[in-house]
Design an enzyme around this catalytic site. Sequence first.
Site, PDB file in Angstrom:
ATOM      1  N   TYR A 179      40.661  54.152  59.822  1.00  0.00           N
ATOM      2  CA  TYR A 179      39.883  54.871  58.810  1.00  0.00           C
ATOM      3  C   TYR A 179      40.458  54.597  57.427  1.00  0.00           C
ATOM      4  O   TYR A 179      41.637  54.279  57.279  1.00  0.00           O
ATOM      5  CB  TYR A 179      39.822  56.378  59.095  1.00  0.00           C
ATOM      6  CG  TYR A 179      41.148  57.050  59.339  1.00  0.00           C
ATOM      7  CD1 TYR A 179      41.898  57.573  58.294  1.00  0.00           C
ATOM      8  CD2 TYR A 179      41.653  57.177  60.633  1.00  0.00           C
ATOM      9  CE1 TYR A 179      43.107  58.207  58.523  1.00  0.00           C
ATOM     10  CE2 TYR A 179      42.865  57.807  60.874  1.00  0.00           C
ATOM     11  CZ  TYR A 179      43.584  58.326  59.815  1.00  0.00           C
ATOM     12  OH  TYR A 179      44.785  58.936  60.040  1.00  0.00           O
ATOM     13  N   TYR A 237      40.668  56.316  53.667  1.00  0.00           N
ATOM     14  CA  TYR A 237      40.480  57.490  52.823  1.00  0.00           C
ATOM     15  C   TYR A 237      39.704  57.112  51.562  1.00  0.00           C
ATOM     16  O   TYR A 237      39.716  55.950  51.137  1.00  0.00           O
ATOM     17  CB  TYR A 237      41.837  58.086  52.424  1.00  0.00           C
ATOM     18  CG  TYR A 237      42.550  58.820  53.528  1.00  0.00           C
ATOM     19  CD1 TYR A 237      42.087  60.057  53.977  1.00  0.00           C
ATOM     20  CD2 TYR A 237      43.693  58.294  54.118  1.00  0.00           C
ATOM     21  CE1 TYR A 237      42.749  60.750  54.982  1.00  0.00           C
ATOM     22  CE2 TYR A 237      44.367  58.979  55.124  1.00  0.00           C
ATOM     23  CZ  TYR A 237      43.889  60.201  55.547  1.00  0.00           C
ATOM     24  OH  TYR A 237      44.543  60.878  56.540  1.00  0.00           O
ATOM     25  N   TYR A 264      44.495  53.689  57.256  1.00  0.00           N
ATOM     26  CA  TYR A 264      45.368  54.116  58.348  1.00  0.00           C
ATOM     27  C   TYR A 264      44.771  53.703  59.689  1.00  0.00           C
ATOM     28  O   TYR A 264      43.554  53.570  59.830  1.00  0.00           O
ATOM     29  CB  TYR A 264      45.524  55.644  58.359  1.00  0.00           C
ATOM     30  CG  TYR A 264      46.512  56.198  57.358  1.00  0.00           C
ATOM     31  CD1 TYR A 264      47.570  56.986  57.777  1.00  0.00           C
ATOM     32  CD2 TYR A 264      46.386  55.950  56.000  1.00  0.00           C
ATOM     33  CE1 TYR A 264      48.485  57.511  56.865  1.00  0.00           C
ATOM     34  CE2 TYR A 264      47.283  56.474  55.084  1.00  0.00           C
ATOM     35  CZ  TYR A 264      48.340  57.253  55.529  1.00  0.00           C
ATOM     36  OH  TYR A 264      49.238  57.764  54.631  1.00  0.00           O
ATOM     37  N   ARG A 293      54.494  51.361  57.100  1.00  0.00           N
ATOM     38  CA  ARG A 293      55.145  52.336  57.977  1.00  0.00           C
ATOM     39  C   ARG A 293      54.401  52.392  59.304  1.00  0.00           C
ATOM     40  O   ARG A 293      53.180  52.299  59.349  1.00  0.00           O
ATOM     41  CB  ARG A 293      55.109  53.690  57.272  1.00  0.00           C
ATOM     42  CG  ARG A 293      55.570  54.865  58.047  1.00  0.00           C
ATOM     43  CD  ARG A 293      55.491  56.118  57.140  1.00  0.00           C
ATOM     44  NE  ARG A 293      55.749  57.327  57.857  1.00  0.00           N
ATOM     45  CZ  ARG A 293      56.937  57.703  58.317  1.00  0.00           C
ATOM     46  NH1 ARG A 293      57.986  56.926  58.117  1.00  0.00           N
ATOM     47  NH2 ARG A 293      57.087  58.818  58.975  1.00  0.00           N
ATOM     48  N   GLU A 322      56.553  65.363  60.556  1.00  0.00           N
ATOM     49  CA  GLU A 322      57.373  64.168  60.781  1.00  0.00           C
ATOM     50  C   GLU A 322      58.854  64.462  60.504  1.00  0.00           C
ATOM     51  O   GLU A 322      59.170  65.408  59.780  1.00  0.00           O
ATOM     52  CB  GLU A 322      56.935  63.056  59.824  1.00  0.00           C
ATOM     53  CG  GLU A 322      55.506  62.625  59.997  1.00  0.00           C
ATOM     54  CD  GLU A 322      55.078  61.603  58.948  1.00  0.00           C
ATOM     55  OE1 GLU A 322      55.834  61.326  57.997  1.00  0.00           O
ATOM     56  OE2 GLU A 322      53.965  61.083  59.108  1.00  0.00           O
TER      57      GLU A 322
END
Length: 176
Positions: free
Chosen positions: A16, A18, A24, A46, A69
């Site tokens: 997806y 943003y 991501y 990351r 996280e």
Amino acid sequence: MIFKDLSDFLGAHFIYTYDNGWEYEWYAKNSHTVDYRIHGGMVAGRWVTDQEAHIVKLTDGVFKVTWTEPTGTDVALDFMPNENKMHGVIFFPKWVEEHPEITVCYQNEHINLMEEARAKYDNYPKYIVPEFAKITYIGKAGLDNEEVISEAPYKGMTDDIRAGKYFNGDYKRIGK
């Protein structure tokens, strides 16, 4: 693919983007674990596997996923896959906003580094990023598929996945 219940959502693999342009990739590995790669944005590069998460069905076809996280970043994602929409809120600690490069790694091999940075640098005020996203890919990878998020992101990876050049029909990595 129509989503109604958690059984439809678990094992799903998404890409997806943003509205702010950050891309991501995210996988509902099982009822309590997610894996993801970040392809665009301030922490692009990351990737994380086996992140403990809370995954619930809000109503038919709408799912909420939340986690914290080791960086101290809190995440809340609302998936509406039947509409190819998602809404996410990421609560970045101040240190991640100021030193995002520390987090650009395979987090699982650097938990101590994340915890050290969280203790060393300021955590507040949080940098809050609330954004809608367009889901550009949905795949049914199945539960606990270790091949979905198994390597660092590379330029063009999400295009390869969307074009069918990354996974075969059994959702195994092509050319591995």
